[in-house]
Design a protein around this motif. Structure first.
Motif, PDB file in Angstrom:
ATOM      1  N   CYS A 105       0.840  -1.201   0.000  1.00  0.00           N
ATOM      2  CA  CYS A 105       0.000   0.000   0.000  1.00  0.00           C
ATOM      3  C   CYS A 105       0.877   1.254   0.000  1.00  0.00           C
ATOM      4  CB  CYS A 105      -0.901   0.030   1.237  1.00  0.00           C
ATOM      5  SG  CYS A 105      -2.009  -1.380   1.395  1.00  0.00           S
ATOM      6  N   ASP A 106       0.466   2.216  -0.774  1.00  0.00           N
ATOM      7  CA  ASP A 106       1.103   3.532  -0.749  1.00  0.00           C
ATOM      8  C   ASP A 106       0.842   4.156   0.627  1.00  0.00           C
ATOM      9  OD1 ASP A 106       1.884   6.163  -1.106  1.00  0.00           O
ATOM     10  OD2 ASP A 106       1.146   6.250  -3.161  1.00  0.00           O
ATOM     11  N   ARG A 107       1.887   4.701   1.247  1.00  0.00           N
ATOM     12  CA  ARG A 107       1.700   5.321   2.562  1.00  0.00           C
ATOM     13  C   ARG A 107       0.781   6.524   2.482  1.00  0.00           C
ATOM     14  NH1 ARG A 107       0.156   5.913   6.528  1.00  0.00           N
ATOM     15  NH2 ARG A 107       1.047   5.873   8.620  1.00  0.00           N
ATOM     16  N   ASN A 108       0.617   7.076   1.310  1.00  0.00           N
ATOM     17  CA  ASN A 108      -0.289   8.207   1.094  1.00  0.00           C
ATOM     18  C   ASN A 108      -1.622   7.730   0.525  1.00  0.00           C
ATOM     19  OD1 ASN A 108      -0.985  10.989   0.988  1.00  0.00           O
ATOM     20  ND2 ASN A 108      -0.581  11.000  -1.205  1.00  0.00           N
ATOM     21  N   CYS A 109      -1.995   6.510   0.836  1.00  0.00           N
ATOM     22  CA  CYS A 109      -3.198   5.930   0.231  1.00  0.00           C
ATOM     23  C   CYS A 109      -4.463   6.600   0.755  1.00  0.00           C
ATOM     24  CB  CYS A 109      -3.252   4.428   0.496  1.00  0.00           C
ATOM     25  SG  CYS A 109      -3.434   4.002   2.247  1.00  0.00           S
ATOM     26  N   HIS A 110      -5.532   6.400   0.001  1.00  0.00           N
ATOM     27  CA  HIS A 110      -6.845   6.908   0.377  1.00  0.00           C
ATOM     28  C   HIS A 110      -7.388   6.112   1.563  1.00  0.00           C
ATOM     29  CE1 HIS A 110     -11.221   7.728  -0.181  1.00  0.00           C
ATOM     30  NE2 HIS A 110     -10.762   8.911  -0.514  1.00  0.00           N
ATOM     31  N   LYS A 111      -8.288   6.722   2.300  1.00  0.00           N
ATOM     32  CA  LYS A 111      -8.834   6.049   3.484  1.00  0.00           C
ATOM     33  C   LYS A 111      -9.616   4.786   3.120  1.00  0.00           C
ATOM     34  CE  LYS A 111     -12.936   9.038   3.630  1.00  0.00           C
ATOM     35  NZ  LYS A 111     -13.688  10.036   4.441  1.00  0.00           N
ATOM     36  N   SER A 112     -10.091   4.691   1.859  1.00  0.00           N
ATOM     37  CA  SER A 112     -10.801   3.471   1.460  1.00  0.00           C
ATOM     38  C   SER A 112      -9.862   2.265   1.456  1.00  0.00           C
ATOM     39  CB  SER A 112     -11.423   3.651   0.076  1.00  0.00           C
ATOM     40  OG  SER A 112     -10.433   3.907  -0.901  1.00  0.00           O
ATOM     41  N   ILE A 113      -8.559   2.492   1.221  1.00  0.00           N
ATOM     42  CA  ILE A 113      -7.579   1.414   1.309  1.00  0.00           C
ATOM     43  C   ILE A 113      -7.449   0.954   2.763  1.00  0.00           C
ATOM     44  CG2 ILE A 113      -5.186   0.743   0.851  1.00  0.00           C
ATOM     45  CD1 ILE A 113      -6.797   1.414  -1.649  1.00  0.00           C
ATOM     46  N   GLU A 114      -7.401   1.911   3.662  1.00  0.00           N
ATOM     47  CA  GLU A 114      -7.325   1.566   5.079  1.00  0.00           C
ATOM     48  C   GLU A 114      -8.595   0.842   5.529  1.00  0.00           C
ATOM     49  OE1 GLU A 114      -6.717   5.433   6.632  1.00  0.00           O
ATOM     50  OE2 GLU A 114      -4.572   5.503   6.119  1.00  0.00           O
ATOM     51  N   GLN A 115      -9.725   1.274   5.011  1.00  0.00           N
ATOM     52  CA  GLN A 115     -10.982   0.589   5.344  1.00  0.00           C
ATOM     53  C   GLN A 115     -10.978  -0.843   4.822  1.00  0.00           C
ATOM     54  OE1 GLN A 115     -13.619   3.340   3.483  1.00  0.00           O
ATOM     55  NE2 GLN A 115     -13.501   4.838   5.151  1.00  0.00           N
ATOM     56  N   GLY A 116     -10.373  -1.044   3.625  1.00  0.00           N
ATOM     57  CA  GLY A 116     -10.258  -2.394   3.092  1.00  0.00           C
ATOM     58  C   GLY A 116      -9.391  -3.272   3.975  1.00  0.00           C
ATOM     59  N   LEU A 117      -8.336  -2.691   4.526  1.00  0.00           N
ATOM     60  CA  LEU A 117      -7.477  -3.445   5.443  1.00  0.00           C
ATOM     61  C   LEU A 117      -8.238  -3.845   6.706  1.00  0.00           C
ATOM     62  CD1 LEU A 117      -4.259  -1.260   5.086  1.00  0.00           C
ATOM     63  CD2 LEU A 117      -4.461  -3.653   4.399  1.00  0.00           C
ATOM     64  N   VAL A 118      -9.061  -2.925   7.216  1.00  0.00           N
ATOM     65  CA  VAL A 118      -9.843  -3.219   8.412  1.00  0.00           C
ATOM     66  C   VAL A 118     -10.861  -4.317   8.128  1.00  0.00           C
ATOM     67  CG1 VAL A 118     -11.506  -2.278  10.051  1.00  0.00           C
ATOM     68  CG2 VAL A 118      -9.516  -0.921   9.395  1.00  0.00           C
ATOM     69  N   LEU A 119     -11.535  -4.230   6.980  1.00  0.00           N
ATOM     70  CA  LEU A 119     -12.575  -5.204   6.641  1.00  0.00           C
ATOM     71  C   LEU A 119     -12.009  -6.611   6.446  1.00  0.00           C
ATOM     72  CD1 LEU A 119     -14.662  -3.071   4.109  1.00  0.00           C
ATOM     73  CD2 LEU A 119     -15.430  -3.858   6.360  1.00  0.00           C
ATOM     74  N   THR A 120     -10.815  -6.689   5.873  1.00  0.00           N
ATOM     75  CA  THR A 120     -10.268  -8.002   5.526  1.00  0.00           C
ATOM     76  C   THR A 120      -9.286  -8.544   6.553  1.00  0.00           C
ATOM     77  OG1 THR A 120      -8.454  -7.001   4.261  1.00  0.00           O
ATOM     78  CG2 THR A 120     -10.502  -7.489   3.073  1.00  0.00           C
ATOM     79  N   GLY A 121      -8.757  -7.674   7.396  1.00  0.00           N
ATOM     80  CA  GLY A 121      -7.708  -8.113   8.305  1.00  0.00           C
ATOM     81  C   GLY A 121      -6.374  -8.271   7.617  1.00  0.00           C
ATOM     82  N   GLY A 122      -6.196  -7.578   6.477  1.00  0.00           N
ATOM     83  CA  GLY A 122      -4.931  -7.642   5.758  1.00  0.00           C
ATOM     84  C   GLY A 122      -3.819  -6.912   6.489  1.00  0.00           C
ATOM     85  N   LEU A 123      -2.583  -7.242   6.135  1.00  0.00           N
ATOM     86  CA  LEU A 123      -1.408  -6.640   6.753  1.00  0.00           C
ATOM     87  C   LEU A 123      -0.752  -5.686   5.753  1.00  0.00           C
ATOM     88  CD1 LEU A 123       0.129  -9.855   8.380  1.00  0.00           C
ATOM     89  CD2 LEU A 123      -1.405  -8.174   9.447  1.00  0.00           C
ATOM     90  N   PRO A 124      -0.720  -4.384   6.032  1.00  0.00           N
ATOM     91  CA  PRO A 124      -0.163  -3.434   5.068  1.00  0.00           C
ATOM     92  C   PRO A 124       1.357  -3.399   5.084  1.00  0.00           C
ATOM     93  CG  PRO A 124      -0.918  -2.267   7.008  1.00  0.00           C
ATOM     94  CD  PRO A 124      -1.276  -3.718   7.224  1.00  0.00           C
ATOM     95  N   LEU A 125       1.945  -3.456   3.901  1.00  0.00           N
ATOM     96  CA  LEU A 125       3.364  -3.177   3.718  1.00  0.00           C
ATOM     97  C   LEU A 125       3.443  -1.824   3.018  1.00  0.00           C
ATOM     98  CD1 LEU A 125       4.695  -6.635   2.492  1.00  0.00           C
ATOM     99  CD2 LEU A 125       5.284  -5.502   4.651  1.00  0.00           C
ATOM    100  N   TYR A 126       3.743  -0.782   3.783  1.00  0.00           N
ATOM    101  CA  TYR A 126       3.674   0.564   3.244  1.00  0.00           C
ATOM    102  C   TYR A 126       4.899   0.901   2.414  1.00  0.00           C
ATOM    103  CZ  TYR A 126      -0.403   1.543   6.124  1.00  0.00           C
ATOM    104  OH  TYR A 126      -1.648   1.526   6.693  1.00  0.00           O
ATOM    105  N   MET A 127       4.649   1.595   1.300  1.00  0.00           N
ATOM    106  CA  MET A 127       5.714   2.127   0.454  1.00  0.00           C
ATOM    107  C   MET A 127       5.684   3.646   0.570  1.00  0.00           C
ATOM    108  SD  MET A 127       5.333  -0.346  -2.890  1.00  0.00           S
ATOM    109  CE  MET A 127       3.590   0.006  -3.075  1.00  0.00           C
ATOM    110  N   THR A 128       6.830   4.254   0.756  1.00  0.00           N
ATOM    111  CA  THR A 128       6.905   5.683   1.048  1.00  0.00           C
ATOM    112  C   THR A 128       7.023   6.493  -0.242  1.00  0.00           C
ATOM    113  OG1 THR A 128       8.027   5.180   3.122  1.00  0.00           O
ATOM    114  CG2 THR A 128       8.136   7.457   2.336  1.00  0.00           C
ATOM    115  N   PRO A 129       6.115   7.427  -0.475  1.00  0.00           N
ATOM    116  CA  PRO A 129       6.192   8.258  -1.687  1.00  0.00           C
ATOM    117  C   PRO A 129       7.204   9.381  -1.529  1.00  0.00           C
ATOM    118  CG  PRO A 129       4.291   8.889  -0.382  1.00  0.00           C
ATOM    119  CD  PRO A 129       4.920   7.716   0.332  1.00  0.00           C
ATOM    120  N   THR A 130       7.472  10.038  -2.619  1.00  0.00           N
ATOM    121  CA  THR A 130       8.403  11.175  -2.610  1.00  0.00           C
ATOM    122  C   THR A 130       7.685  12.443  -2.139  1.00  0.00           C
ATOM    123  OG1 THR A 130       7.855  11.617  -4.929  1.00  0.00           O
ATOM    124  CG2 THR A 130       9.765  10.232  -4.499  1.00  0.00           C
TER     125      THR A 130
END
Length: 338
Positions: free
Chosen positions: A261-286
């Motif tokens: 996941c992009d560290r600057n991702c939209h909150k819908s990505i975070e909501q998807g993580l909450v719904l699924t129990g996924g583990l985010p590997l964040y990538m840092t943007p410039t």
């Protein structure tokens, strides 16, 4: 879009000809007859009497349904022919499909280039055909153009809305009429316009197909989108890209599976993580010198960097696999760092 009443559709034609408004010449009289015939067929005629006027209209007006260009503009010499050719090029750069009619006299046919003939759809010999015949050809070309202008579902929705039939199904405002029963509702109705409410339909309209069954115009539209983007399949959603992101997570990510996941991702990505129990590997943007967030650099996708992030992940003991199952990113608008 064919078969609308005059009230519902008014065709717009751009005519570029310096003899417009010159009834003293034979060609000017023919043009006057054409103008009258266009008006009798509920056609709005946009007039341009020079190359510059014609080019300005082409650049500024995307609502033109047909363009008629006089090959013999001005002095009918090499310079004006070059201008007419440049106008044709400009038209095609902006719209490959809009009908273009090249107008000329028979004695000018030797000066018409192959490129000009390729850029035009039809030719009009001004002093030979009658005004009703010429305008009839233009109207037929416009109808063919409009027939293929809209994608499947939009076309079906407009056709259905223009039937002006009563609706006995959801939504309950009944084409907006419910809003007209009160002063504040009337303001709301008048602000958005009747078409918006007439087109506001539920999923039970057989003429529009079904989002649930992927049938009818909905299914045609999904196949159309897949063809345009080169995908195996496409699906329509009713709640925007945020809902799409959540749906993708639910389909692709399971509990305790890694997702890039992009560290600057939209909150819908975070909501998807909450719904699924996924583990985010964040990538840092410039970020630039103003603190505005930019894209991810290729180094963020380096397999060794990702492997190192997994090895140092604080919840790696819970992970079902060491392989990420999804890379999904959707930016929020760029913002300054706080």
């Amino acid at each position: 879009m064919i078969g609308r009443t005059n009230k519902q559709l008014k065709m717009r034609v751009l005519m570029v000809d310096d003899d417009l408004g010159s009834p003293n010449s034979m060609r000017g009289r023919v043009l006057t007859e054409l103008v009258d015939e266009f008006h009798s067929r509920n056609t709005e005629l946009v007039k341009a009497t020079s190359y510059e006027d014609g080019l300005a209209a082409v650049i500024s007006d995307a609502a033109l349904h047909c363009i008629c260009v006089d090959w013999t503009l001005g002095k009918n010499d090499a310079t004006t022919h070059a201008q007419a050719l440049e106008l044709l090029r400009s038209i095609r750069q902006r719209n490959e499909n809009v009908p273009v009619f090249l107008m000329a006299d028979r004695d000018a046919k030797k000066s018409i280039t192959v490129e000009a003939m390729e850029l035009a759809d039809e030719f009009v010999w001004m002093l030979e055909d009658t005004a009703p015949f010429i305008v009839g050809r233009v109207v037929a070309a416009i109808q063919r153009y409009l027939e293929h202008l809209l994608p499947p579902f939009t076309d079906a929705l407009i056709r259905y809305t223009l039937k002006e039939e009563h609706s006995w199904a959801a939504p309950g405002h009944q084409g907006g009429i419910a809003f007209t029963k009160s002063p504040v509702g009337r303001v709301f109705f008048d602000f958005f316009g009747e078409n918006l409410f007439r087109a506001d339909s539920g999923i039970e309209r057989g003429n529009l197909g079904s989002v649930l069954d992927h049938s009818g115009p909905v299914g045609d539209s999904e196949a159309y989108v897949a063809r345009i983007f080169g995908s195996h399949a496409s699906y329509s959603v009713l709640n925007g890209t945020s809902g799409s992101n959540r749906a993708i997570f639910m389909a692709c990510v399971g509990e305790n599976q890694y997702a890039l996941c992009d560290r600057n991702c939209h909150k819908s990505i975070e909501q998807g993580l909450v719904l699924t129990g996924g583990l985010p590997l964040y990538m840092t943007p410039t970020r630039n010198r103003y603190g505005i967030i930019g894209p991810l650099l290729p180094s963020q996708f380096d397999p060794q960097r990702i492997a190192a992030a997994i090895a140092n992940y604080p919840l790696k003991a819970q992970a079902k696999s060491s392989k990420p199952v999804l890379h999904l990113r959707r930016h929020v608008p760029a913002r300054r760092a706080r």
